[in-house]
Scaffold this motif. Structure first.
Motif, PDB file in Angstrom:
ATOM      1  N   CYS A 110       0.864  -1.177   0.000  1.00 16.69           N
ATOM      2  CA  CYS A 110       0.000   0.000   0.000  1.00 16.69           C
ATOM      3  C   CYS A 110       0.903   1.230   0.000  1.00 16.69           C
ATOM      4  CB  CYS A 110      -0.898  -0.033   1.244  1.00 16.69           C
ATOM      5  SG  CYS A 110      -1.913   1.423   1.437  1.00 16.69           S
ATOM      6  N   ASP A 111       1.470   1.543  -1.150  1.00 19.54           N
ATOM      7  CA  ASP A 111       2.339   2.715  -1.243  1.00 19.54           C
ATOM      8  C   ASP A 111       2.331   3.251  -2.674  1.00 19.54           C
ATOM      9  OD1 ASP A 111       4.093   0.702  -2.461  1.00 19.54           O
ATOM     10  OD2 ASP A 111       4.626   0.179  -0.393  1.00 19.54           O
ATOM     11  N   GLY A 112       2.847   4.460  -2.832  1.00 19.52           N
ATOM     12  CA  GLY A 112       2.914   5.083  -4.160  1.00 19.52           C
ATOM     13  C   GLY A 112       1.534   5.183  -4.786  1.00 19.52           C
ATOM     14  N   ASP A 113       1.461   4.784  -6.049  1.00 18.67           N
ATOM     15  CA  ASP A 113       0.184   4.919  -6.750  1.00 18.67           C
ATOM     16  C   ASP A 113      -0.771   3.768  -6.442  1.00 18.67           C
ATOM     17  OD1 ASP A 113       1.524   2.938  -8.019  1.00 18.67           O
ATOM     18  OD2 ASP A 113       1.610   3.919  -9.987  1.00 18.67           O
ATOM     19  N   ARG A 114      -0.389   2.919  -5.474  1.00 19.72           N
ATOM     20  CA  ARG A 114      -1.278   1.812  -5.133  1.00 19.72           C
ATOM     21  C   ARG A 114      -2.092   2.066  -3.866  1.00 19.72           C
ATOM     22  NH1 ARG A 114       3.282  -2.472  -6.491  1.00 19.72           N
ATOM     23  NH2 ARG A 114       4.268  -1.027  -5.077  1.00 19.72           N
ATOM     24  N   ALA A 168      -5.918   1.939  -4.488  1.00 23.50           N
ATOM     25  CA  ALA A 168      -6.370   0.577  -4.775  1.00 23.50           C
ATOM     26  C   ALA A 168      -6.320  -0.283  -3.516  1.00 23.50           C
ATOM     27  CB  ALA A 168      -5.512  -0.042  -5.877  1.00 23.50           C
ATOM     28  N   ALA A 169      -5.257  -0.092  -2.720  1.00 22.68           N
ATOM     29  CA  ALA A 169      -5.110  -0.891  -1.503  1.00 22.68           C
ATOM     30  C   ALA A 169      -6.210  -0.559  -0.508  1.00 22.68           C
ATOM     31  CB  ALA A 169      -3.734  -0.638  -0.879  1.00 22.68           C
ATOM     32  N   GLU A 170      -6.489   0.734  -0.396  1.00 22.40           N
ATOM     33  CA  GLU A 170      -7.526   1.147   0.548  1.00 22.40           C
ATOM     34  C   GLU A 170      -8.886   0.601   0.113  1.00 22.40           C
ATOM     35  OE1 GLU A 170      -9.209   2.476   3.827  1.00 22.40           O
ATOM     36  OE2 GLU A 170      -7.056   2.325   3.431  1.00 22.40           O
ATOM     37  N   ARG A 171      -9.135   0.645  -1.193  1.00 25.98           N
ATOM     38  CA  ARG A 171     -10.391   0.107  -1.713  1.00 25.98           C
ATOM     39  C   ARG A 171     -10.475  -1.403  -1.446  1.00 25.98           C
ATOM     40  NH1 ARG A 171     -10.222   2.139  -6.844  1.00 25.98           N
ATOM     41  NH2 ARG A 171      -9.295   0.221  -7.591  1.00 25.98           N
ATOM     42  N   THR A 190      -3.834  -2.619   6.014  1.00 23.27           N
ATOM     43  CA  THR A 190      -2.896  -2.372   4.908  1.00 23.27           C
ATOM     44  C   THR A 190      -1.483  -2.187   5.453  1.00 23.27           C
ATOM     45  OG1 THR A 190      -3.290   0.010   5.006  1.00 23.27           O
ATOM     46  CG2 THR A 190      -4.644  -1.244   3.463  1.00 23.27           C
ATOM     47  N   THR A 191      -0.497  -2.596   4.647  1.00 19.83           N
ATOM     48  CA  THR A 191       0.901  -2.389   5.017  1.00 19.83           C
ATOM     49  C   THR A 191       1.685  -1.932   3.796  1.00 19.83           C
ATOM     50  OG1 THR A 191       1.354  -4.710   4.568  1.00 19.83           O
ATOM     51  CG2 THR A 191       1.059  -4.101   6.882  1.00 19.83           C
ATOM     52  N   SER A 192       2.828  -1.375   4.090  1.00 21.72           N
ATOM     53  CA  SER A 192       3.735  -0.944   3.025  1.00 21.72           C
ATOM     54  C   SER A 192       5.138  -1.341   3.430  1.00 21.72           C
ATOM     55  CB  SER A 192       3.659   0.573   2.858  1.00 21.72           C
ATOM     56  OG  SER A 192       4.836   1.040   2.236  1.00 21.72           O
ATOM     57  N   ALA A 193       5.949  -1.650   2.449  1.00 25.75           N
ATOM     58  CA  ALA A 193       7.333  -2.004   2.763  1.00 25.75           C
ATOM     59  C   ALA A 193       8.241  -0.777   2.733  1.00 25.75           C
ATOM     60  CB  ALA A 193       7.841  -3.057   1.792  1.00 25.75           C
ATOM     61  N   LEU A 194       7.682   0.382   2.367  1.00 27.06           N
ATOM     62  CA  LEU A 194       8.501   1.591   2.333  1.00 27.06           C
ATOM     63  C   LEU A 194       8.864   2.000   3.760  1.00 27.06           C
ATOM     64  CD1 LEU A 194       6.836   3.757  -0.461  1.00 27.06           C
ATOM     65  CD2 LEU A 194       8.660   2.065  -0.617  1.00 27.06           C
ATOM     66  N   PRO A 195      10.117   2.464   3.954  1.00 27.23           N
ATOM     67  CA  PRO A 195      10.626   2.729   5.303  1.00 27.23           C
ATOM     68  C   PRO A 195       9.700   3.583   6.176  1.00 27.23           C
ATOM     69  CG  PRO A 195      12.375   2.955   3.691  1.00 27.23           C
ATOM     70  CD  PRO A 195      11.117   2.746   2.916  1.00 27.23           C
ATOM     71  N   GLY A 196       9.259   4.707   5.668  1.00 30.96           N
ATOM     72  CA  GLY A 196       8.475   5.608   6.496  1.00 30.96           C
ATOM     73  C   GLY A 196       7.110   5.042   6.843  1.00 30.96           C
ATOM     74  N   ALA A 197       6.433   4.546   5.830  1.00 28.63           N
ATOM     75  CA  ALA A 197       5.050   4.105   5.997  1.00 28.63           C
ATOM     76  C   ALA A 197       4.939   2.799   6.759  1.00 28.63           C
ATOM     77  CB  ALA A 197       4.402   3.956   4.621  1.00 28.63           C
ATOM     78  N   SER A 198       6.065   2.052   6.822  1.00 26.86           N
ATOM     79  CA  SER A 198       5.929   0.672   7.272  1.00 26.86           C
ATOM     80  C   SER A 198       5.652   0.532   8.761  1.00 26.86           C
ATOM     81  CB  SER A 198       7.186  -0.109   6.898  1.00 26.86           C
ATOM     82  OG  SER A 198       8.293   0.412   7.601  1.00 26.86           O
ATOM     83  N   GLU A 199       6.238   1.429   9.595  1.00 30.91           N
ATOM     84  CA  GLU A 199       6.167   1.194  11.035  1.00 30.91           C
ATOM     85  C   GLU A 199       4.744   1.121  11.578  1.00 30.91           C
ATOM     86  OE1 GLU A 199       8.574   0.156  13.090  1.00 30.91           O
ATOM     87  OE2 GLU A 199       9.741   0.054  11.244  1.00 30.91           O
ATOM     88  N   SER A 200       3.891   2.057  11.137  1.00 27.29           N
ATOM     89  CA  SER A 200       2.530   2.034  11.688  1.00 27.29           C
ATOM     90  C   SER A 200       1.779   0.801  11.202  1.00 27.29           C
ATOM     91  CB  SER A 200       1.778   3.309  11.300  1.00 27.29           C
ATOM     92  OG  SER A 200       1.578   3.336   9.904  1.00 27.29           O
ATOM     93  N   GLY A 201       1.991   0.434   9.944  1.00 29.96           N
ATOM     94  CA  GLY A 201       1.347  -0.772   9.428  1.00 29.96           C
ATOM     95  C   GLY A 201       1.807  -2.016  10.163  1.00 29.96           C
ATOM     96  N   LEU A 202       3.113  -2.090  10.453  1.00 27.88           N
ATOM     97  CA  LEU A 202       3.641  -3.253  11.162  1.00 27.88           C
ATOM     98  C   LEU A 202       3.118  -3.324  12.591  1.00 27.88           C
ATOM     99  CD1 LEU A 202       7.331  -3.208   9.871  1.00 27.88           C
ATOM    100  CD2 LEU A 202       5.513  -4.827   9.243  1.00 27.88           C
ATOM    101  N   SER A 203       3.023  -2.142  13.227  1.00 27.49           N
ATOM    102  CA  SER A 203       2.472  -2.121  14.582  1.00 27.49           C
ATOM    103  C   SER A 203       1.037  -2.611  14.575  1.00 27.49           C
ATOM    104  CB  SER A 203       2.531  -0.709  15.172  1.00 27.49           C
ATOM    105  OG  SER A 203       3.876  -0.308  15.297  1.00 27.49           O
ATOM    106  N   ALA A 204       0.273  -2.172  13.567  1.00 27.93           N
ATOM    107  CA  ALA A 204      -1.124  -2.594  13.473  1.00 27.93           C
ATOM    108  C   ALA A 204      -1.214  -4.105  13.236  1.00 27.93           C
ATOM    109  CB  ALA A 204      -1.829  -1.846  12.343  1.00 27.93           C
ATOM    110  N   LEU A 205      -0.319  -4.624  12.401  1.00 34.25           N
ATOM    111  CA  LEU A 205      -0.311  -6.060  12.126  1.00 34.25           C
ATOM    112  C   LEU A 205       0.018  -6.844  13.388  1.00 34.25           C
ATOM    113  CD1 LEU A 205      -0.304  -8.582  10.368  1.00 34.25           C
ATOM    114  CD2 LEU A 205       1.916  -7.901   9.448  1.00 34.25           C
TER     115      LEU A 205
END
Lengths: 330, 330
Positions: free
Chosen positions: A203-207, A210-213, A238-253
């Motif tokens: 769930c990053d960039g132009d995705r 789509a990921a949210e949907r 949703t998660t992202s492998a990008l450095p900035g976005a990833s931490e909150s997604g990983l915590s949620a997971l």
């Protein structure tokens, strides 16, 4: 074939000696030294039962390895002690056919593989589905006895491998990727039955849109189904492998996985689930081994294959063919 | 225990003699005269393969029997010849535990049971899941050889019984009932994997709105999943058991079942599906029988039960317990 010092292996595993853990897993995975393997498992048994077992599945390309490495490192961020607390095990029933190990690839989990607090085990070199289920169950047991806190079991979303993983773990995490259309690639029909946590990955960039949907749609779809064991309803995130976005997604997971554990434990379902898994595994092993024993008699394997072909062509009924195989094995 | 005249049974089945069909099914269901059963199945085999096999599943109270009777009578409305063209068979793996047969109840299918063009077979008096799957497969074969056009296999939506039914039939029909809220009672998590046709039943009176909403929701939910074999997407429709409303619903149900057959046949999947089912059944029977044979050795059954209990309590690993059972059976 060398002699196996089971007592030394046991000590090594309990002391978290890496080489000993690796050898112990190889021992329980192999069919060569079965008496030693059973003896080792018997000795290790009192130390088992504490590790969390988490399955990660999804189609190739969903980003399981990358997510797993990030999740593993995230988990280790809180681990201060210099001991092995996270392990990754691969279950790959397809490796026999594809001619190689495609999971648990150390090169794809470079950081985790090098971390002294993690143990990454590539998939065994192949085997039938039943054998893979059995050897993975025993490998989990070795890691559990070694005092690993979290054991991730990774599999590829093909064939029956998700069912196998679900029979090994406490929580199944399904990794999917959004695509452009309404359809979600990578979601198989069995998903509704098995996955307690669903991760829409990349769930990053132009995705992002789509990921949210996809997340919204999946959440809606999951509402159509009754609760799982202990009243659990699948969490979709949703998660992202990008450095900035990833931490909150990983915590949620991590929080979702933990919430599932609490849900199971509160209802007494964790113990019950593990007990059912073990009992089912016991009888599966007995049945497979009973047939394996008959199969060794002269001509039985060959006649079995020939009869299977006749059944496949519609020339014989299943029960008639089975009775011929069994007559031959008498 | 009386002698079995297999040749006479064969003649009776092929002549659609009701008593002979009933006796033939009893023979293949029982484990007493296995050699005779195998011989009968071998003789009947060339006459099999033409019947349509349709599974009907859903929770108790979903209205399966009523729907099945209506669908059976609807099918018979076009059958002019005075021969048996519709059969109903019950698969009830739970009957052993519940202490009685709960399916294929003749009193609940009164019209169909009395019709000379139908054959309604109550569920056998019980048995383990594997045994039920095997005996039902052979009962289907008897009815198929007898020249029955459509064989409905009814089961209750509990435990693994849907999986068993799906392994026996060409098309799985799932019967659900709408309830007041957003939730659909009676939809199990396995539904997305198994059901080719989903029927929202009891769409009448004050339930019309809820049923219609359920249909829309289910249709939407099914879109989240990739196609099934041969590219099929589950059809979701509504039915009512009320006399006036029922005919159009039944025609739609019949059309959906037929559309699925055409879809499978066009793709060559019907033959492939049946072949896979038979091959899987063959090996299941071999494995179960291999274990059943070991099990007969003195003490093996008892030690198996005792070890299962220890595994359930967490005192033993599955593979350790299995190895003890197998050692005993050596």
């Amino acid at each position: 074939v060398t002699a196996v010092d089971v007592a030394a292996l046991e000590r090594g595993v309990l002391a978290q000696d890496r080489a000993a853990i690796a050898r112990a897993i190889t021992l329980v995975e192999s069919t060569a030294h079965q008496a030693h393997a059973i003896e080792l498992l018997r000795r290790l048994h009192p130390r088992t039962g504490r590790a969390r077992r988490i399955g990660i599945t999804g189609v190739p390309g969903a980003g399981k390895s990358t997510l797993l490495e990030a999740l593993g490192m995230h988990t280790l961020a809180r681990a201060s002690e210099p001991r092995i607390s996270v392990a990754v095990l691969a279950v790959d029933p397809s490796s026999q056919k594809s001619g190689g190990s495609i999971l648990g690839d150390k090169t794809r989990m470079a950081r985790l593989s090098r971390d002294p607090r993690a143990f990454v085990r590539p998939s065994p070199s192949g085997g039938v589905l039943g054998g893979v289920a059995r050897s993975s169950r025993d490998a989990i047991r070795v890691l559990d006895a070694a005092g690993v806190d979290v054991i991730f079991v990774e599999t590829v979303g093909v064939g029956q491998s998700e069912t196998v993983v679900a029979s090994l773990v406490d929580t199944v995490v399904w990794v999917v990727i959004p695509n452009a259309g309404d359809e979600l690639q990578g979601i198989k029909r069995g998903i509704a039955e098995l996955a307690e946590v669903i991760v829409v990955n990349k769930c990053d960039g132009d995705r992002v849109e789509a990921a949210e949907r996809a997340r919204v749609e999946l959440t809606a779809a999951m509402r159509h189904f009754p609760p799982m064991d202990a009243g659990w309803r699948p969490t979709v995130l949703t998660t992202s492998a990008l450095p900035g976005a990833s931490e909150s997604g990983l915590s949620a997971l991590e929080a979702a996985i933990e919430a599932h554990r609490v849900c199971l434990e509160t209802a007494g379902e964790l113990t019950r689930r593990r007990a059912s898994q073990e009992v089912a595994a016991m009888w599966r092993i007995v049945e497979e081994s009973a047939w394996a024993r008959l199969r060794q008699k002269a001509g039985v394997a060959a006649i079995g294959a020939a009869l299977e072909e006749r059944v496949r062509r519609g020339e014989l009924a299943a029960s008639v063919a089975a009775s011929e195989v069994l007559d031959r094995a008498r």
